[in-house]
Design an enzyme around this catalytic site. Structure first.
Site, mmCIF file in Angstrom:
data_model
loop_
_atom_site.group_PDB
_atom_site.id
_atom_site.type_symbol
_atom_site.label_atom_id
_atom_site.label_comp_id
_atom_site.label_asym_id
_atom_site.label_seq_id
_atom_site.Cartn_x
_atom_site.Cartn_y
_atom_site.Cartn_z
ATOM 1 N N ARG A 75 0.825 -1.231 0.000
ATOM 2 C CA ARG A 75 0.000 0.000 0.000
ATOM 3 C C ARG A 75 0.850 1.268 0.000
ATOM 4 N NH1 ARG A 75 -3.167 -2.943 3.893
ATOM 5 N NH2 ARG A 75 -4.932 -3.886 2.828
ATOM 6 N N LYS B 98 2.869 11.342 -11.471
ATOM 7 C CA LYS B 98 2.031 10.470 -12.299
ATOM 8 C C LYS B 98 2.791 9.167 -12.505
ATOM 9 C CE LYS B 98 -0.920 13.432 -15.115
ATOM 10 N NZ LYS B 98 -1.235 13.860 -16.497
ATOM 11 N N GLU C 56 9.149 18.484 -24.959
ATOM 12 C CA GLU C 56 8.480 18.859 -23.704
ATOM 13 C C GLU C 56 9.013 20.203 -23.202
ATOM 14 O OE1 GLU C 56 5.906 17.206 -22.710
ATOM 15 O OE2 GLU C 56 6.127 15.115 -23.318
ATOM 16 N N LYS D 113 6.982 22.944 -14.134
ATOM 17 C CA LYS D 113 6.164 21.759 -13.823
ATOM 18 C C LYS D 113 5.789 21.746 -12.342
ATOM 19 C CE LYS D 113 4.923 17.147 -14.509
ATOM 20 N NZ LYS D 113 5.031 15.912 -15.231
ATOM 21 N N GLU E 270 -4.697 16.839 -11.370
ATOM 22 C CA GLU E 270 -5.222 17.162 -12.699
ATOM 23 C C GLU E 270 -6.745 17.307 -12.725
ATOM 24 O OE1 GLU E 270 -3.105 15.812 -16.558
ATOM 25 O OE2 GLU E 270 -4.992 14.701 -16.549
ATOM 26 N N ARG F 209 -3.732 21.480 -14.301
ATOM 27 C CA ARG F 209 -2.611 20.625 -14.717
ATOM 28 C C ARG F 209 -2.761 20.162 -16.173
ATOM 29 N NH1 ARG F 209 0.529 15.839 -11.314
ATOM 30 N NH2 ARG F 209 1.809 15.149 -13.047
ATOM 31 N N ASN G 207 -0.753 19.054 -20.962
ATOM 32 C CA ASN G 207 -1.071 18.161 -22.079
ATOM 33 C C ASN G 207 -1.110 18.894 -23.415
ATOM 34 O OD1 ASN G 207 -1.283 15.996 -20.323
ATOM 35 N ND2 ASN G 207 -3.400 16.483 -19.837
ATOM 36 N N HIS H 292 -0.625 17.041 -26.664
ATOM 37 C CA HIS H 292 -0.726 15.608 -26.391
ATOM 38 C C HIS H 292 -1.982 14.972 -26.990
ATOM 39 C CE1 HIS H 292 2.610 16.521 -23.824
ATOM 40 N NE2 HIS H 292 2.683 15.292 -23.328
ATOM 41 N N HIS I 52 -0.991 11.856 -28.863
ATOM 42 C CA HIS I 52 -1.367 10.491 -28.459
ATOM 43 C C HIS I 52 -1.998 9.729 -29.623
ATOM 44 C CE1 HIS I 52 -1.529 11.437 -23.862
ATOM 45 N NE2 HIS I 52 -0.320 11.118 -24.264
ATOM 46 N N HIS J 271 7.632 9.375 -27.932
ATOM 47 C CA HIS J 271 6.576 10.192 -27.332
ATOM 48 C C HIS J 271 6.800 11.680 -27.633
ATOM 49 C CE1 HIS J 271 3.628 11.557 -24.415
ATOM 50 N NE2 HIS J 271 4.550 12.297 -23.824
HETATM 51 P P1 NAD Z 1 12.519 5.618 -22.169
HETATM 52 O O1 NAD Z 1 12.398 5.516 -20.724
HETATM 53 O O2 NAD Z 1 12.010 4.499 -22.994
HETATM 54 O O3 NAD Z 1 14.039 5.890 -22.540
HETATM 55 C C1 NAD Z 1 14.385 6.034 -23.899
HETATM 56 C C2 NAD Z 1 15.597 5.170 -24.272
HETATM 57 O O4 NAD Z 1 16.773 5.759 -23.748
HETATM 58 C C3 NAD Z 1 15.550 3.762 -23.715
HETATM 59 O O5 NAD Z 1 16.063 2.908 -24.701
HETATM 60 C C4 NAD Z 1 16.499 3.822 -22.527
HETATM 61 O O6 NAD Z 1 17.090 2.575 -22.236
HETATM 62 C C5 NAD Z 1 17.531 4.785 -23.033
HETATM 63 N N1 NAD Z 1 18.247 5.546 -22.008
HETATM 64 C C6 NAD Z 1 17.747 6.119 -20.910
HETATM 65 N N2 NAD Z 1 18.654 6.854 -20.283
HETATM 66 C C7 NAD Z 1 19.798 6.726 -20.993
HETATM 67 C C8 NAD Z 1 21.090 7.276 -20.873
HETATM 68 N N3 NAD Z 1 21.380 8.157 -19.906
HETATM 69 N N4 NAD Z 1 22.032 6.912 -21.777
HETATM 70 C C9 NAD Z 1 21.721 6.077 -22.800
HETATM 71 N N5 NAD Z 1 20.494 5.549 -22.985
HETATM 72 C C10 NAD Z 1 19.545 5.884 -22.094
HETATM 73 O O7 NAD Z 1 11.796 6.946 -22.734
HETATM 74 P P2 NAD Z 1 11.505 8.375 -22.108
HETATM 75 O O8 NAD Z 1 11.310 9.252 -23.280
HETATM 76 O O9 NAD Z 1 12.458 8.745 -21.060
HETATM 77 O O10 NAD Z 1 10.094 8.168 -21.380
HETATM 78 C C11 NAD Z 1 8.941 7.835 -22.104
HETATM 79 C C12 NAD Z 1 7.908 7.337 -21.099
HETATM 80 O O11 NAD Z 1 7.612 8.376 -20.177
HETATM 81 C C13 NAD Z 1 6.605 6.921 -21.731
HETATM 82 O O12 NAD Z 1 6.215 5.700 -21.169
HETATM 83 C C14 NAD Z 1 5.630 8.017 -21.305
HETATM 84 O O13 NAD Z 1 4.311 7.544 -21.160
HETATM 85 C C15 NAD Z 1 6.212 8.422 -19.981
HETATM 86 N N6 NAD Z 1 5.871 9.782 -19.544
HETATM 87 C C16 NAD Z 1 5.403 9.940 -18.294
HETATM 88 C C17 NAD Z 1 5.096 11.209 -17.817
HETATM 89 C C18 NAD Z 1 4.657 11.387 -16.404
HETATM 90 O O14 NAD Z 1 4.266 12.501 -16.026
HETATM 91 N N7 NAD Z 1 4.715 10.364 -15.574
HETATM 92 C C19 NAD Z 1 5.288 12.326 -18.636
HETATM 93 C C20 NAD Z 1 5.784 12.122 -19.930
HETATM 94 C C21 NAD Z 1 6.073 10.846 -20.381
HETATM 95 N N1 GLY Z 2 3.140 14.989 -18.306
HETATM 96 C C1 GLY Z 2 1.893 15.571 -17.927
HETATM 97 C C2 GLY Z 2 1.672 15.662 -16.463
HETATM 98 O O1 GLY Z 2 2.540 15.305 -15.695
HETATM 99 O O2 GLY Z 2 0.632 16.075 -16.038
#
Ligand code: NAD
Ligand code: GLY
Length: 358
Positions: free
Chosen positions: A121, A143, A185, A227, A237, A241, A245, A248, A252, A265
């Site tokens: 939990r 998130k 972003e 942010k 949100e 918030r 988006n 997005h 999306h 993304h």
């Molecule tokens: P990712 O986590 O897939 O990383 C991209 C690639 O880079 C991967 O192959 C990873 O292994 C590699 N990598 C990471 N760090 C590295 C480094 N320092 N050196 C070399 N390679 C490295 O992609 P991302 O763009 O970081 O994240 C995308 C994800 O984030 C999606 O799932 C999306 O839904 C999520 N997201 C979440 C939020 C949120 O608010 N929680 C906001 C935006 C996106």
């Molecule tokens: N990436 C959008 C949010 O965190 O609300």
């Protein structure tokens, strides 16, 4: 080392931004007094690059460390991958005095945050983001989610980390296309909140793409501060918030129609921002100049700005299926000027069709 604070009453935490400090992280964990063991969640490539330094940092805080590796990629942000980590935690009798540590990009961050929210939990979690996208966006704000075969991020929770530690040195190993995707972003923050940031990006794109230290510090600190401010105002949100988006809604749809395999993304968000701006102009919210400025900046950072070709009806149906649409209303964040946006709940399908076919 820069320190920002995100103020959320008893869920407040620091965002540290510095260089080469993972092996000294222990000095920043003194607020996690009851924690005895830490489980690092990462992927094999990132572990090889930064796992050792991070372990040293955690050990210096007196923590016993183990690590679970999840295979790389978005297809491993699932309940099944969460299960791998739950199994390790349960088989090795981890209790509530456990710290989960996300070492990686947004995939690892979202997955680990979700596990932290649900194991026993809720156990504390810290985020060590290693992509530009995760440093400026996903690690901050709480998130967390995993994907379902029917859609992205459909299973999740709002669950704040206890610390975000951004080591800029980790970006040196990031592939250039991943860096550029993260810039989408950053551009978004300029459009929604900060004309000065937008102008800084216009002026310094080459230096930023070459990872100039001062430029990196400026854009990451400014993005995290924006942010943090947005999340402080509307953590879950319920309204404001949603400005995060921007780009997005169409982004999306681009990701979904291309089966999450053709665009990163951030690339899809870049296209989405350009078309959200075009829609804003068509509806009289902004001038053509604003659209041109956003399109030009997106292209300056080597990001795509044109929609991939799919029938407009497929775009629209995909947007209706998005988890943020309701009662066949598609919500858009529309831009009025650089730095000012408005949340608009009802955009007529005919207007959307016109923009998507332009
Ligand atoms: P990712 O986590 O897939 O990383 C991209 C690639 O880079 C991967 O192959 C990873 O292994 C590699 N990598 C990471 N760090 C590295 C480094 N320092 N050196 C070399 N390679 C490295 O992609 P991302 O763009 O970081 O994240 C995308 C994800 O984030 C999606 O799932 C999306 O839904 C999520 N997201 C979440 C939020 C949120 O608010 N929680 C906001 C935006 C996106
Ligand atoms: N990436 C959008 C949010 O965190 O609300």
């Amino acid at each position: 080392m820069k320190k920002l604070k995100i103020d959320l009453a008893d869920r407040s935490y620091d965002i540290l931004i510095g260089r080469n400090f993972l092996s000294r992280l222990g000095g920043h964990l003194s607020h996690l007094k009851s924690v005895r063991r830490a489980l690092v969640v990462t992927n094999p490539a990132i572990n090889k690059l930064y796992g050792k330094a991070l372990s040293e940092g955690l050990q210096s805080a007196g923590l016993a460390i183990e690590c679970v590796e999840i295979p790389e990629g978005e297809t491993h942000k699932t309940l099944q991958d969460a299960q791998t980590v739950y199994n390790h935690l349960i088989e090795n009798q981890y209790d509530r005095n456990t710290l989960l540590v996300a070492l990686g990009g947004g995939v690892i961050g979202d997955l680990t945050g979700f596990i932290a929210a649900t194991f026993l939990r809720g156990v504390p979690c810290i985020q060590i983001p290693t992509t530009l996208l995760s440093q400026v966006d996903s690690s901050v704000g709480g998130k967390t989610a995993v994907n379902h075969p029917k859609g992205k991020n459909l299973i999740g929770a709002f669950y704040q980390p206890r610390l975000v530690a951004i080591d800029l040195d980790t970006l040196s190993s990031l592939p250039p296309d991943e860096f550029r995707a993260g810039m989408a972003e950053v551009i978004k923050y300029g459009v929604i909140e900060d004309p000065k940031l937008f102008a800084f990006l216009e002026k310094n794109s080459e230096k930023i793409l070459n990872q100039d230290t001062q430029c990196l510090e400026t854009i990451i600190e400014t993005s995290c501060a924006i942010k943090a401010k947005v999340v402080e105002r509307d953590e879950r949100e319920s309204s404001y918030r949603m400005v995060l988006n921007f780009g997005h809604t169409i982004g999306h749809a681009v990701e979904a129609l291309t089966s999450y395999s053709q665009y990163k993304h951030g690339e899809a968000v870049a296209i989405g921002m350009v078309y959200a701006a075009k829609l804003s102009c068509q509806l009289g919210y902004c001038s053509e100049t604003v659209v041109q400025k956003i399109e030009a900046l997106v292209e300056q950072f080597g990001l795509p700005s044109r929609l991939p070709e799919f029938p407009v009806s497929e775009y629209i149906e995909t947007m209706y299926r998005d988890k943020k649409a309701h009662d066949r209303n598609i919500r858009f964040i529309l831009v009025k000027d650089i730095g000012t946006v408005e949340i608009v709940d009802r955009v007529a399908e005919a207007d959307l069709q016109k923009v998507l076919t332009a």
